[in-house]
Write a protein that holds these residues in place. Structure first.
Motif, mmCIF file in Angstrom:
data_model
loop_
_atom_site.group_PDB
_atom_site.id
_atom_site.type_symbol
_atom_site.label_atom_id
_atom_site.label_comp_id
_atom_site.label_asym_id
_atom_site.label_seq_id
_atom_site.Cartn_x
_atom_site.Cartn_y
_atom_site.Cartn_z
ATOM 1 N N ALA A 155 0.828 -1.207 0.000
ATOM 2 C CA ALA A 155 0.000 0.000 0.000
ATOM 3 C C ALA A 155 0.861 1.256 0.000
ATOM 4 O O ALA A 155 0.543 2.253 -0.663
ATOM 5 N N HIS A 156 1.991 1.217 0.721
ATOM 6 C CA HIS A 156 2.903 2.359 0.750
ATOM 7 C C HIS A 156 3.501 2.621 -0.630
ATOM 8 O O HIS A 156 3.595 3.771 -1.081
ATOM 9 N N ARG A 183 3.794 5.778 -5.583
ATOM 10 C CA ARG A 183 3.833 5.637 -7.042
ATOM 11 C C ARG A 183 2.783 6.514 -7.719
ATOM 12 O O ARG A 183 3.015 7.050 -8.796
ATOM 13 N N ASN A 184 1.628 6.696 -7.078
ATOM 14 C CA ASN A 184 0.581 7.526 -7.657
ATOM 15 C C ASN A 184 0.752 9.000 -7.327
ATOM 16 O O ASN A 184 0.389 9.862 -8.130
ATOM 17 N N LEU A 185 1.304 9.310 -6.156
ATOM 18 C CA LEU A 185 1.507 10.711 -5.803
ATOM 19 C C LEU A 185 2.726 11.305 -6.487
ATOM 20 O O LEU A 185 2.751 12.500 -6.781
ATOM 21 N N PHE A 186 3.737 10.467 -6.730
ATOM 22 C CA PHE A 186 4.969 10.941 -7.365
ATOM 23 C C PHE A 186 5.286 10.027 -8.551
ATOM 24 O O PHE A 186 6.203 9.192 -8.474
ATOM 25 N N PRO A 187 4.537 10.147 -9.652
ATOM 26 C CA PRO A 187 4.759 9.249 -10.796
ATOM 27 C C PRO A 187 6.102 9.449 -11.475
ATOM 28 O O PRO A 187 6.616 8.542 -12.106
ATOM 29 N N VAL A 188 6.675 10.646 -11.344
ATOM 30 C CA VAL A 188 7.985 10.923 -11.929
ATOM 31 C C VAL A 188 9.042 10.742 -10.848
ATOM 32 O O VAL A 188 8.898 11.284 -9.740
ATOM 33 N N PRO A 189 10.121 9.974 -11.099
ATOM 34 C CA PRO A 189 11.113 9.717 -10.048
ATOM 35 C C PRO A 189 11.716 10.984 -9.460
ATOM 36 O O PRO A 189 11.982 11.050 -8.260
ATOM 37 N N GLU A 201 9.431 15.949 -6.481
ATOM 38 C CA GLU A 201 9.583 16.119 -5.039
ATOM 39 C C GLU A 201 8.317 16.588 -4.349
ATOM 40 O O GLU A 201 8.217 16.524 -3.135
ATOM 41 N N THR A 202 7.351 17.112 -5.080
ATOM 42 C CA THR A 202 6.080 17.544 -4.493
ATOM 43 C C THR A 202 4.929 16.958 -5.301
ATOM 44 O O THR A 202 5.080 16.647 -6.485
ATOM 45 N N THR A 203 3.794 16.807 -4.630
ATOM 46 C CA THR A 203 2.621 16.290 -5.316
ATOM 47 C C THR A 203 2.080 17.311 -6.313
ATOM 48 O O THR A 203 2.344 18.513 -6.201
#
Length: 300
Positions: free
Chosen positions: A163-164, A169-175, A178-180
């Motif tokens: 779940a973590h 992965r969904n909040l930060f799709p780009v590696p 740094e912010t949503t």
């Protein structure tokens, strides 16, 4: 809310056209409002369609321009009062906001050196690591919220880990992000669009802050992971029961009959023609594998 007019009980109703591509029905209650009235006369219930405008407003429109002008003046006065109330609320909020404290002492005040005991700051009660309610969240802030919401949960570590990972992965799709980037909605009161959940009509859920969005999504993600695992386990058991059923069926057949059957199945798989078979070609592969194992058990 019904309107009483000339013995009629009039209420607004909405109608759905049934078209899947209709945006009005998909995002709202339907087409309308249409005003329908009903009343009982001599024991009979009568219904009547009054149109898109209730009869009270129709009468006002027929009375003449004086009534309309008075109504327009009242609406303008109402809008002015609303603007004044909004301005007063903004001024009140500004007065309630504490002023920023300066790190440097006042130039006219005399400063003294404090002892080590005087510099000791008493321990403050623990506060939620809620970030700015009107801004995006950083990775560190999301991790802090995760720790708070999952502290003390009696869940398996691998479920929490999955779940973590889904949360980040969904909040930060780009590696390198740094912010949503959740503030994409058109609603000014709830501009933060949830990337995880949707309503029954397919629209994305929206929130007034990114902090609330994340806190609401965490328990949902945990339950979603548990549900997916339960579904995978159920699918695995169904496949196992299906294979066991095939073994039981083919073990009751004669060897020669099995040889002819497996040759027909392999020919259908090679040619891509499933004529005469009630299962898909992918399912035929499983049948062939089971028959080969049964033949191998018999030494053929």
């Amino acid at each position: 809310m019904a309107i009483r007019y000339d013995g009629w009980s009039i209420a607004a109703q909405y109608r759905r056209c049934g078209k899947s591509a209709c945006r009005v029905c998909r995002e709202g209650p339907g087409h309308g409002p249409y005003w329908y009235g009903s009343k009982t006369v001599d024991g009979r219930r009568l219904t009547k369609y009054f149109g898109k405008v209730p009869p009270v407003e129709q009468e006002i429109a027929q009375d003449g321009p004086s009534v309309l002008e008075e109504l327009a003046a009242l609406r303008a006065e109402n809008a002015s009062l609303r603007a004044q109330i909004a301005q007063l609320q903004a001024e009140l909020a500004a007065l309630q906001t504490p002023p920023a404290l300066s790190d440097s002492p006042h130039p006219l005040e005399e400063t003294t050196e404090a002892s080590q005991d005087e510099l000791t700051i008493p321990e403050q009660p623990r506060r939620r690591a809620s970030a700015r309610s009107d801004d995006e969240l950083t990775r560190a802030e999301v991790e802090a919220i995760w720790c708070e919401e999952t502290e003390g949960l009696d869940e398996e570590p691998d479920i929490l880990a999955e779940a973590h990972d889904a949360l980040l992965r969904n909040l930060f799709p780009v590696p390198a992000q740094e912010t949503t980037r959740l503030k994409t909605g058109a609603n000014p009161r709830k501009p933060y669009v949830c990337p995880f959940r949707a309503t029954k009509r397919g629209a994305r859920l929206t929130f007034g802050s990114a902090d609330k969005l994340v806190r609401t999504a965490i328990p949902w993600l945990i339950q979603s992971v548990k549900g997916q695992r339960a579904w995978r386990e159920l699918s695995r058991r169904r496949r196992h029961d299906r294979i066991a059923e095939l073994f039981s069926t083919y073990r009751r057949m004669d060897t020669l009959e099995l040889v002819h059957l497996v040759e027909r199945m392999e020919r259908a798989i090679l040619t891509g023609d499933r004529t005469g078979w009630t299962v898909r070609l992918e399912e035929l592969d499983k049948h062939v594998e089971v028959i080969r194992q049964v033949l191998q058990e018999r030494g053929n």
